[in-house]
Design a protein around this motif. Structure first.
Motif, short mmCIF file in Angstrom:
data_model
loop_
_atom_site.label_atom_id
_atom_site.label_comp_id
_atom_site.label_asym_id
_atom_site.label_seq_id
_atom_site.Cartn_x
_atom_site.Cartn_y
_atom_site.Cartn_z
N ALA A 37 74.74 -104.61 87.68
CA ALA A 37 74.62 -105.57 88.78
C ALA A 37 74.91 -104.88 90.11
N ALA A 38 75.91 -104.00 90.12
CA ALA A 38 76.30 -103.32 91.37
C ALA A 38 75.20 -102.39 91.86
N VAL A 39 74.60 -101.62 90.96
CA VAL A 39 73.54 -100.71 91.40
C VAL A 39 72.29 -101.49 91.79
N GLY A 40 72.08 -102.63 91.16
CA GLY A 40 70.97 -103.49 91.57
C GLY A 40 71.14 -103.98 93.00
N GLU A 41 72.37 -104.38 93.35
CA GLU A 41 72.66 -104.80 94.71
C GLU A 41 72.53 -103.64 95.69
N LEU A 42 73.00 -102.47 95.27
CA LEU A 42 72.97 -101.30 96.13
C LEU A 42 71.55 -100.94 96.56
N LEU A 43 70.61 -101.06 95.64
CA LEU A 43 69.24 -100.64 95.90
C LEU A 43 68.30 -101.81 96.21
N ALA A 44 68.85 -103.01 96.32
CA ALA A 44 68.00 -104.20 96.47
C ALA A 44 67.12 -104.16 97.70
N ARG A 45 67.59 -103.52 98.77
CA ARG A 45 66.84 -103.50 100.02
C ARG A 45 65.94 -102.28 100.17
N GLU A 46 65.96 -101.39 99.19
CA GLU A 46 65.07 -100.24 99.23
C GLU A 46 63.64 -100.69 98.92
N PRO A 47 62.63 -100.07 99.53
CA PRO A 47 61.24 -100.49 99.32
C PRO A 47 60.69 -100.01 97.98
N ILE A 48 61.37 -100.40 96.91
CA ILE A 48 61.00 -99.95 95.57
C ILE A 48 59.83 -100.77 95.05
N GLY A 49 58.76 -100.09 94.69
CA GLY A 49 57.55 -100.78 94.25
C GLY A 49 57.38 -100.88 92.76
N VAL A 137 53.91 -91.41 89.94
CA VAL A 137 53.31 -90.87 91.16
C VAL A 137 51.90 -91.41 91.34
N GLY A 138 51.16 -91.52 90.25
CA GLY A 138 49.80 -92.04 90.32
C GLY A 138 49.71 -93.51 90.66
N GLY A 139 50.84 -94.21 90.60
CA GLY A 139 50.84 -95.64 90.92
C GLY A 139 50.71 -95.94 92.39
N GLY A 140 50.91 -94.93 93.24
CA GLY A 140 50.71 -95.10 94.67
C GLY A 140 51.81 -95.82 95.41
N HIS A 141 52.98 -95.95 94.80
CA HIS A 141 54.08 -96.64 95.46
C HIS A 141 54.80 -95.72 96.43
N GLU A 142 55.35 -96.30 97.48
CA GLU A 142 56.17 -95.53 98.41
C GLU A 142 57.42 -95.00 97.74
N SER A 143 58.00 -95.82 96.86
CA SER A 143 59.17 -95.39 96.11
C SER A 143 59.23 -96.16 94.80
N ALA A 144 59.93 -95.60 93.83
CA ALA A 144 60.08 -96.23 92.53
C ALA A 144 61.45 -95.86 91.98
N ALA A 145 61.92 -96.68 91.05
CA ALA A 145 63.19 -96.41 90.37
C ALA A 145 62.92 -96.21 88.90
N LEU A 146 63.63 -95.27 88.30
CA LEU A 146 63.55 -95.13 86.85
C LEU A 146 64.96 -95.02 86.30
N VAL A 147 65.21 -95.76 85.23
CA VAL A 147 66.51 -95.76 84.58
C VAL A 147 66.39 -94.98 83.28
N SER A 148 67.14 -93.90 83.20
CA SER A 148 67.07 -93.03 82.05
C SER A 148 68.49 -92.68 81.63
N HIS A 149 68.73 -91.44 81.25
CA HIS A 149 69.96 -91.07 80.56
C HIS A 149 70.53 -89.78 81.11
N GLY A 150 71.84 -89.61 80.92
CA GLY A 150 72.56 -88.54 81.59
C GLY A 150 72.05 -87.15 81.31
N ALA A 151 71.93 -86.78 80.04
CA ALA A 151 71.51 -85.42 79.72
C ALA A 151 70.07 -85.18 80.16
#
Length: 222
Positions: A37-49, A137-151
């Motif tokens: 929830a906290a990271v969602g709030e942190l990035l909520a205003r970023e232009p993530i497509g 990258v091929g999606g043409g968005h200005e920015s995107a978020a991806l949730v993955s894993h530490g290693a």
């Protein structure tokens, strides 16, 4: 474009320091949901497509608050899953954790022929991850978020991002819901920040960390 690389929130396996890389794997703890929830709030205003997540439950649960803020569907891709631990799966002892991380950091240094014992090689792990990056990258968005894993995130960033290297990523644990911001065109990537701090050219003294993304010395797994 700009990519926000996000590690998932805390899981029960993180709490006990287990190398848990199975699919779909565990969900988040109560603290993990708070972190999401906290990271969602942190990035909520970023232009993530677009919001991407791995095929593991913990990544999708972490992505959900951010996707909700942006009114986006979560795009699930198996290529973003954690590096498979192979014969080390669910082990918690220091030698096993060290072997796992040492293999991942060898990939970050460029030794992609090295294979996780009973698992995948660097070519295979980075190949599946890169396929998703190409799609984003091929999606043409200005920015995107991806949730993955530490290693996976640390190893791939150390290998693929031009101003990072194995010393940098080995020295810096990626904590639960930690964010790495990179800019690039799909071929060349540049890191802007790591866990909220601007990327500097001089890494800290290298050390390995535990399966939970926290510092871990051989004498103590707590």
């Amino acid at each position: 474009m700009r990519l926000f690389l996000i590690r998932h929130g805390q899981t029960p396996s993180n709490v006990i320091g287990a190398l848990d890389t199975s699919v779909p794997g565990p969900g988040l703890t109560a603290l993990g949901h708070e972190q999401a929830a906290a990271v969602g709030e942190l990035l909520a205003r970023e232009p993530i497509g677009a919001v991407y997540a791995s095929s593991q439950h913990r990544a999708q649960q972490t992505a959900a608050p951010l996707a909700g803020h942006r009114q986006l569907d979560i795009i699930v891709r198996d290529g973003l899953r954690e590096v498979a631990a192979g014969e080390l799966e669910m082990l918690t002892d220091w030698p096993s954790v060290h072997e796992y991380l040492e293999t991942c950091m060898a990939w970050a240094a460029g030794d992609l022929d090295l294979r996780m014992r009973g698992g995948e090689s660097g070519h295979e792990a980075f190949g599946r991850f890169d396929a998703v990056i190409e799609e984003i990258v091929g999606g043409g968005h200005e920015s995107a978020a991806l949730v993955s894993h530490g290693a996976m995130l640390r190893a791939w960033a150390g290998y693929a991002v031009r101003n990072l290297d194995v010393e940098f990523v080995t020295a810096r644990p990626l904590t639960n819901t930690g964010v790495v911001v990179i800019d690039g065109d799909g071929t060349h990537w540049h890191a802007e920040s790591w866990l909220g701090a601007a990327v500097t050219v001089e890494p800290d003294e290298a050390r390995f960390d535990g399966a939970a993304g926290e510092p871990l010395a051989p004498a103590s797994q707590g």
